[in-house]
Design an enzyme around this catalytic site. Structure first.
Site, PDB file in Angstrom:
ATOM      1  N   ASP A 107      43.485  38.510  42.421  1.00  0.00           N
ATOM      2  CA  ASP A 107      42.816  39.277  41.551  1.00  0.00           C
ATOM      3  C   ASP A 107      43.371  40.540  40.976  1.00  0.00           C
ATOM      4  OD1 ASP A 107      42.442  40.715  44.122  1.00  0.00           O
ATOM      5  OD2 ASP A 107      41.084  41.735  43.110  1.00  0.00           O
ATOM      6  N   ASP A 110      47.728  42.594  44.447  1.00  0.00           N
ATOM      7  CA  ASP A 110      48.034  42.151  45.872  1.00  0.00           C
ATOM      8  C   ASP A 110      47.807  40.549  45.816  1.00  0.00           C
ATOM      9  OD1 ASP A 110      45.250  41.630  45.552  1.00  0.00           O
ATOM     10  OD2 ASP A 110      44.524  43.288  46.980  1.00  0.00           O
ATOM     11  N   TYR A 259      35.277  44.434  48.428  1.00  0.00           N
ATOM     12  CA  TYR A 259      34.445  44.089  47.167  1.00  0.00           C
ATOM     13  C   TYR A 259      33.155  44.173  47.736  1.00  0.00           C
ATOM     14  CZ  TYR A 259      38.283  43.079  43.969  1.00  0.00           C
ATOM     15  OH  TYR A 259      39.371  43.361  43.228  1.00  0.00           O
ATOM     16  N   GLU A 527      46.860  49.881  38.762  1.00  0.00           N
ATOM     17  CA  GLU A 527      46.770  48.540  39.295  1.00  0.00           C
ATOM     18  C   GLU A 527      45.774  47.571  38.216  1.00  0.00           C
ATOM     19  OE1 GLU A 527      46.032  45.938  43.357  1.00  0.00           O
ATOM     20  OE2 GLU A 527      44.975  47.803  43.086  1.00  0.00           O
TER      21      GLU A 527
END
Length: 553
Positions: A107, A110, A259, A527
């Site tokens: 996603d 990572d 999340y 990121e």
């Protein structure tokens, strides 16, 4: 033809030559006229066709970049990958449960596969294709987007082996975040996490239902069998989500660190709305109107569209039904749809910068800014909804939007969407505002090349200056590096730019004071995420050409 004419004497020969000359001239003349007629027809046809009208080169190149980032993020056996420094990874994911979970997307920077944001990415990509696939096709990008979508939906289907079982995560975030390595070199165990009837997860099951329902519409004309498989899984998952109404963050507390969900009501409405579009089954429309609008709908108040909150997007999506599809809808439900549309208009008025109800959640340059983490997600999502609503108005010939008595046109929403796009691709329009100038095309080129306060673009690969130290494992480690879990951190700490350019990555974005720190350890700003890129693909697909949307899909 000459053989069929075949004269023998001189007169006939001369006559034949003359006739041949006359025929040649006639044919040429006919071809010229025909070409002219075809050109006129072709111009007339395409001037009304969204496929080839008014392509904007700036957005064309940016769209191609944004789409390529999904190739950067692919797990599994990657065939014909356009990213030279990516290879096969995660090939054994799911094997301990005899499942093939090798596909899907990492996603962010990572190497964990988080099902909740991945499903959201698929839903947004599907929506973008359904609304603006003709624009994607016009710039030869549609096949790439559909391929990326299927890479996700293949994974989601395999992650749903039983009606009330959904695997929602591959990998342990705590283990993963203690490593810095290329996905191709992973050796750590990658445990699976599931929701089921004993440990439900309403929002992740509902979001996956939305993803598969919307994708079933995309594949309906491409592969009907596959489309039907997706729809069957979507319906089962929606029933599962609606039967066991428990947040996955409650059932499985450890997932909440990354999340965490703020609630599942929006996902249930979002999924049911997509299932209504996919099936035209009135029970799904009744679910979002008569049955649950008051409890789940958040009517009369606006919110920010994101991977966690789909209220605003659901209101816009149901506005589409109100704009185009109310012929067979009962009066009571049509009135309810009107309430969703009115709530969507509250958001539109909030976004328009000179509206009486304009939000103050903006930087000095006008960029929508809500939160420091991944700040561009909200600005891109808002712009995507604005361009959609603008096109709904244009296609339905709805001329006016009223914001506390002030009137706006569809073009005003499109201009807002463009402003957000420029602020992302040509970051920080503060110079234009301070100089009291309109950023004309030539000035914009200088802007991309570095003539702005931050001297960079937020889209990696766009222009000459963009983030070089993004927080991304595969991008930061040389392909030939021999590293394990821990020793890869020497690349994390390296003062050198990332050796592999993650073309198309949209980084997190600026702080409210319009600064950006290009450091690899700055995950808050540096990121990239697949779900932000999906939103950007939707926005750019709507802006890459002047077009309207289809009335139904």
């Amino acid at each position: 033809m000459e053989k069929k004419i075949g004269y023998s004497d001189a007169n006939r020969k001369n006559y034949g030559i003359a006739l041949c000359w006359w025929l040649t001239v006639s044919v040429v003349a006919i071809l010229v006229v025909a070409a002219g007629v075809f050109t006129i027809f072709n111009f007339h046809h395409h001037s009304h066709s969204p496929q080839n009208s008014n392509i904007v080169p700036k957005y064309d190149s940016s769209l191609q970049l944004a789409i390529q980032f999904f190739d950067v993020q692919k797990s599994g056996k990657v065939k014909n990958n356009r990213v030279w420094w990516r290879g096969d990874s995660g090939l054994r994911d799911g094997s301990e449960e005899n499942l093939d979970l090798s596909k899907g997307l990492y996603d962010a920077g990572d190497l964990v596969k988080f099902g909740f944001p991945m499903a959201f990415t698929a839903t947004v990509l599907s929506w973008a294709i359904l609304e603006y696939g003709h624009n994607m096709d016009a710039v030869k990008q549609l096949d790439y987007v559909v391929d990326s979508l299927k890479w996700i939906t293949d994974y989601l289907v395999n992650a749903h082996p039983f009606a009330e079982v959904l695997y929602i995560q591959v990998g342990d975030p705590e283990v993963d975040h203690n490593c810095w390595e290329r996905p191709e070199n992973m050796t750590e165990k990658r445990p699976l996490t599931q929701v089921n009837s004993s440990y439900p997860g309403t929002e992740v099951a509902a979001e996956t239902a939305a993803a598969l329902a919307s994708a079933s519409l995309v594949f309906k004309e491409i592969n009907l069998t596959y489309s039907q498989i997706l729809l069957e899984h979507a319906q089962q998952l929606f029933t599962f989500a609606d039967t066991y109404k428990v947040s996955y963050s409650v059932s499985i507390p450890q997932v909440g660190k990354y999340y965490n969900s703020s609630g599942y009501e929006d996902e249930l409405l979002w999924a049911s709305s997509w299932l209504y579009h996919a099936t035209k089954d009135p029970s799904y429309l009744n679910y979002v109107t008569e049955k649950n609008e008051n409890e789940f709908g958040s009517l009369g108040s606006s919110s920010w569209f994101s991977w966690d909150d789909k209220h605003a997007a659901t209101q816009v999506l149901l506005s589409r039904v109100n704009f185009f599809g109310t012929r067979d809808v009962p009066d009571a439900e049509n009135l309810d749809l009107q309430k969703y549309r009115e709530t969507a208009e509250i958001l539109m008025c909030k976004l328009l910068p000179d509206s009486p109800t304009a939000t103050t959640n903006r930087t000095k340059s006008g960029l929508i800014w809500v939160a420091p983490w991944n700040s561009l997600q909200h600005s891109v999502a808002s712009a995507f909804l604005a361009v959609l609503y603008s096109d709904y108005m244009s296609t339905s010939q709805t001329e006016n939007l009223y914001c506390s008595g002030k009137m706006y046109k569809p073009i005003d929403l499109r201009k807002f969407a463009i402003s957000q796009g420029l602020l992302i691709l040509l970051p920080n329009a503060l110079m234009c505002k301070l100089l009291n100038k309109v950023c004309h095309h030539d000035f914009e080129v200088e802007y991309v090349l570095g003539e702005n306060p931050m001297s960079m673009s937020f889209l990696v690969g766009h222009g000459s200056e963009y983030p070089k130290y993004i927080h991304h494992r595969g991008s930061s480690i040389p392909v030939d590096a021999k590293t394990g879990c821990r020793d890869g951190f020497k690349w994390y700490d390296s003062p050198d730019p990332n050796p592999n350019v993650a073309f198309g990555a949209l980084v997190g974005g600026p702080f409210f004071n319009e600064t950006y720190n290009d450091f690899r350890n700055n995950s808050m700003q540096a990121e990239p995420t697949t779900y932000s890129n999906a939103l950007l693909v939707g926005l750019l697909s709507g802006l890459v050409a002047s077009s309207s949307v289809v009335s139904s899909f």
